[in-house]
Structure formats: C-alpha cells, structure tokens
Design an enzyme around this catalytic site. Structure first.
Site, PDB file in Angstrom:
ATOM      1  N   ARG A 162      21.211  59.862  33.079  1.00 52.91           N
ATOM      2  CA  ARG A 162      21.060  61.063  33.253  1.00 52.91           C
ATOM      3  C   ARG A 162      21.453  61.444  34.981  1.00 52.91           C
ATOM      4  NH1 ARG A 162      17.670  62.773  30.249  1.00 52.91           N
ATOM      5  NH2 ARG A 162      17.216  60.665  30.136  1.00 52.91           N
ATOM      6  N   THR A 163      21.049  60.886  35.911  1.00 52.44           N
ATOM      7  CA  THR A 163      21.469  61.300  37.209  1.00 52.44           C
ATOM      8  C   THR A 163      23.028  61.158  37.363  1.00 52.44           C
ATOM      9  OG1 THR A 163      19.359  60.533  37.972  1.00 52.44           O
ATOM     10  CG2 THR A 163      20.932  60.977  39.835  1.00 52.44           C
ATOM     11  N   LYS A 182      31.257  38.829  43.240  1.00 56.59           N
ATOM     12  CA  LYS A 182      31.969  37.801  43.907  1.00 56.59           C
ATOM     13  C   LYS A 182      31.288  37.639  45.007  1.00 56.59           C
ATOM     14  CE  LYS A 182      36.315  38.899  41.745  1.00 56.59           C
ATOM     15  NZ  LYS A 182      37.452  39.651  41.902  1.00 56.59           N
ATOM     16  N   ARG A 203      23.141  54.957  44.196  1.00 55.73           N
ATOM     17  CA  ARG A 203      21.787  54.644  43.681  1.00 55.73           C
ATOM     18  C   ARG A 203      21.736  52.992  43.834  1.00 55.73           C
ATOM     19  NH1 ARG A 203      18.666  56.143  38.323  1.00 55.73           N
ATOM     20  NH2 ARG A 203      18.290  58.055  39.475  1.00 55.73           N
ATOM     21  N   HIS A 226      14.556  60.391  46.015  1.00 59.30           N
ATOM     22  CA  HIS A 226      15.643  60.801  45.175  1.00 59.30           C
ATOM     23  C   HIS A 226      15.872  62.259  45.472  1.00 59.30           C
ATOM     24  CE1 HIS A 226      17.681  61.249  41.812  1.00 59.30           C
ATOM     25  NE2 HIS A 226      17.113  60.515  40.837  1.00 59.30           N
TER      26      HIS A 226
HETATM   27  C1  NCD Z   1      13.980  59.101  37.815  1.00 60.09           C
HETATM   28  C2  NCD Z   1      14.570  58.039  38.809  1.00 60.09           C
HETATM   29  O1  NCD Z   1      15.381  57.339  38.569  1.00 60.09           O
HETATM   30  O2  NCD Z   1      13.645  57.847  39.788  1.00 60.09           O
HETATM   31  N1  NCD Z   1      14.904  59.390  36.682  1.00 60.09           N
HETATM   32  C3  NCD Z   1      15.995  60.168  36.998  1.00 60.09           C
HETATM   33  O3  NCD Z   1      16.279  60.209  38.110  1.00 60.09           O
HETATM   34  N2  NCD Z   1      16.822  60.364  36.129  1.00 60.09           N
HETATM   35  C4  NCD Z   1      12.536  58.825  37.392  1.00 60.09           C
HETATM   36  C5  NCD Z   1      12.521  57.659  36.513  1.00 60.09           C
HETATM   37  O4  NCD Z   1      13.350  56.638  36.461  1.00 60.09           O
HETATM   38  O5  NCD Z   1      11.346  57.679  35.940  1.00 60.09           O
END
Ligand code: NCD
Length: 324
Positions: A67-68, A97, A118, A147
């Site tokens: 999603r992100t 590596k 991330r 986040h």
């Molecule tokens: C969230 C995350 O990664 O913190 N999801 C996201 O950003 N799509 C929430 C989650 O993983 O529950």
C-alpha cells in the site's frame, strides 16, 4: 540531510527530511493541506502533470509493503517523476552481502533527488537522514516508531470531513503499543487544542507509559478504556488498527489479544453517530467487519486511501521545492 534531520518545518518544506510529526506545527500542516487539495485536482483531472519531470525518487523498503509503496510510487508518477524501486534489499541486493545502511544511503542518493525509506527498526529513518548529504529522506515507517505520511493523510482525512483539527473527540483502537501510525496520528492531533482521544485496547497493547505521558504533556486529553461500553457516542472519528503480529516475540500473546475489538454494524448502532467517520490505516485483518464497508461513514477504502496519494504528492513536491 546531514545535520538537518530534526529540523522543524516552520512553513518551509524545501530540502527538509520528513521523519516525524514532531517537526510540524499547525501552520505547516495547513500549508501542506492547501497543496494536497491542489494535488487531488491534478490526480483527478489534470494528468499527466510535469511538476516532477526530470526528478527521480528512490523507494527503499526493507519491510513488506504494498500500500505505502504503491502510494508513493503512484504519487511520483502522477507528477511526471520517476522512481527507483528497491524492495527487500536485505534479501536481493548488496545489503544481503553485508552492506551497511549508511553505505546503501550514500549509493542511492547518488541516483536520485529524494529517498523514501521503510525499515523494521525504530530510528532508522533518522540514521539515514544523518547519513544522506544531498537529498531529503522521507520516513515511510520505522519499526514501532512513526509513520509520518500516514499520520498526515489521516489528519487530512479528518480535516476534509470536519474542516478543523481541534475540538475533536476520537476513538483510537487496537495495537496502540506497536502501531506506528497511531503514534504519528497522536502527535499530529496534539498540534491543536482541546482534542479528546479515547484509547481502546487490551491492557497488553496500551501505549507505553512514557508515550502516554508524552502525548498528554503535549496537550491531548487521553482516556484509556478496555471495554466497548465506554466508547463515547459523540466521536468524530473511529480509528481502528491491526494488531502488529510481526512485533510479537511470543505469538501466543498475539493470539490472545488479536481482534479483541471489532467494528460491527451492531457496535455502530450502539455507539456510533451519523456524522462520524470510520478510519483504518490498512491492511485490515478482521478488525472491521466487511459488512461495514458499504456504510457511507466508512472511509478507509475510499477517501483515506486516495488522500494518502495526494498528501504524498504534495509532500514530495514541497520538499523538492516544486511548489513555489
Ligand atoms: C501501516 C504500517 O505499515 O504501519 N500500514 C501501512 O502503512 N499501509 C499499518 C499496519 O501495517 O498495520
């Protein structure tokens, strides 16, 4: 960028890292939302835009994400920019590596104008920002930390509906201890006054005490509850979250606490009201009955997702200095 990783935004996004909602103030949020509204018009009616033409953004994702990741990728492309996309570098690249995060950042900053990262460990976006010398770093989730872009899109979704970010009553439910989106949202809600938040979770998943007092000190009224009966009937929003299975060392505890609180039609009838919105950062794994999806108050698969892309379009354009 080096030495700038904790810089406050103060209304000027250009060249800044986006690591935490802590960097924001109410005025910077308003500025971002003005551009976000313009971005929603571009996405709906004026594609392709060439605002980011010639720009490259690297998406460096050490943790699973669709999603992100997709939202950032689409945001750049909506504005005519391009992406270098790296998923799971610990498995498929020089990182496997033994390359350090620091070296990886130095390599990828040579290729692009901004890096979105991330990572499963709290604090990693800050380390990346300290290391990068030329490009801004955007935190797309650092372990149980923050986040920020999710927090901003959540705030935008609330703002779009109620035209304010103060005097709100909300219910935030689920994994408050490990859920980084909750941490960013609370930090954001604390920027304005008189916000009253009910924190609904099993005792094991409450905010850490230090976090609880930290948000309280910032000015939020926080009420911890562990029973649905205590949900107030006048909430502006319900924000339900997934129990973060990947953060549990002992899966027996996860099994015990998962899906303790579920949004159902019945609960909405008992405790909801007609004006509220129902939010979720997604992915959902049972915390909201699929029956609820068709309810017009359920925005999680509607405006909330779309707003994520618009906010990210605005943020990237602003840190790259493309919005004047
Ligand atoms: C969230 C995350 O990664 O913190 N999801 C996201 O950003 N799509 C929430 C989650 O993983 O529950």
């Amino acid at each position: 960028m080096s030495n700038s990783s904790i810089r406050k935004i103060n209304g000027n996004f250009r060249g800044k890292d986006i690591l935490s909602l802590e960097q924001f103030d109410a005025n910077s949020i308003k500025k971002l939302f003005t551009i976000t509204a313009k971005m929603s018009k571009i996405a709906k009616h004026a594609r392709p835009s060439d605002l980011l033409k010639g720009n490259i953004v690297t998406l460096l994702f050490y943790e699973p994400s669709s999603r992100t990741f997709g939202s950032f990728s689409a945001a750049v492309k909506q504005l005519g920019g391009e992406t270098v996309e790296i998923q799971n570098p610990q498995q498929f690249s020089s990182v496997s590596k033994g390359e350090t995060l620091e070296d990886t950042i130095r390599v990828f900053e040579a290729y692009c104008d901004a890096i979105v990262i991330r990572h499963p460990n709290i604090g990693t976006a800050k380390i990346a920002a300290d290391e990068a010398q030329f490009v801004p770093i955007i935190n797309a989730g650092d372990g149980v930390g923050e986040h920020p872009t999710q927090g901003l899109l959540d705030l935008y979704t609330i703002y779009e509906k109620f035209h304010k970010l103060d005097m709100l009553t909300g219910v935030i439910a689920g994994d408050l201890r490990n859920g980084r989106t909750v941490h960013s949202l609370l930090q954001g809600l604390a920027l304005e006054s008189n916000n009253r938040i009910y924190l609904l979770s099993p005792k094991e998943l409450r905010l850490k005490k230090a976090d609880f007092f930290y948000y309280k000190k910032l000015g939020l009224t926080l009420i911890e509850i562990d029973n649905e009966n205590d949900i107030p009937k006048n909430a502006h929003f319900w924000y339900w979250t997934r129990v973060q299975k990947e953060r549990f060392k002992n899966l027996a505890i996860y099994e015990k606490v998962k899906n303790r609180f579920i949004v159902t039609q019945k609960l909405l009838k008992q405790k909801g009201n007609t004006h509220m919105i129902i939010m979720h950062p997604l992915p959902r794994v049972g915390e909201i009955d699929t029956d609820v999806d068709k309810d017009p108050r359920a925005v999680y698969l509607r405006s909330q997702v779309r707003n994520g892309m618009y906010v990210r379009m605005a943020l990237i354009a602003m840190v790259l200095g493309k919005t004047g």
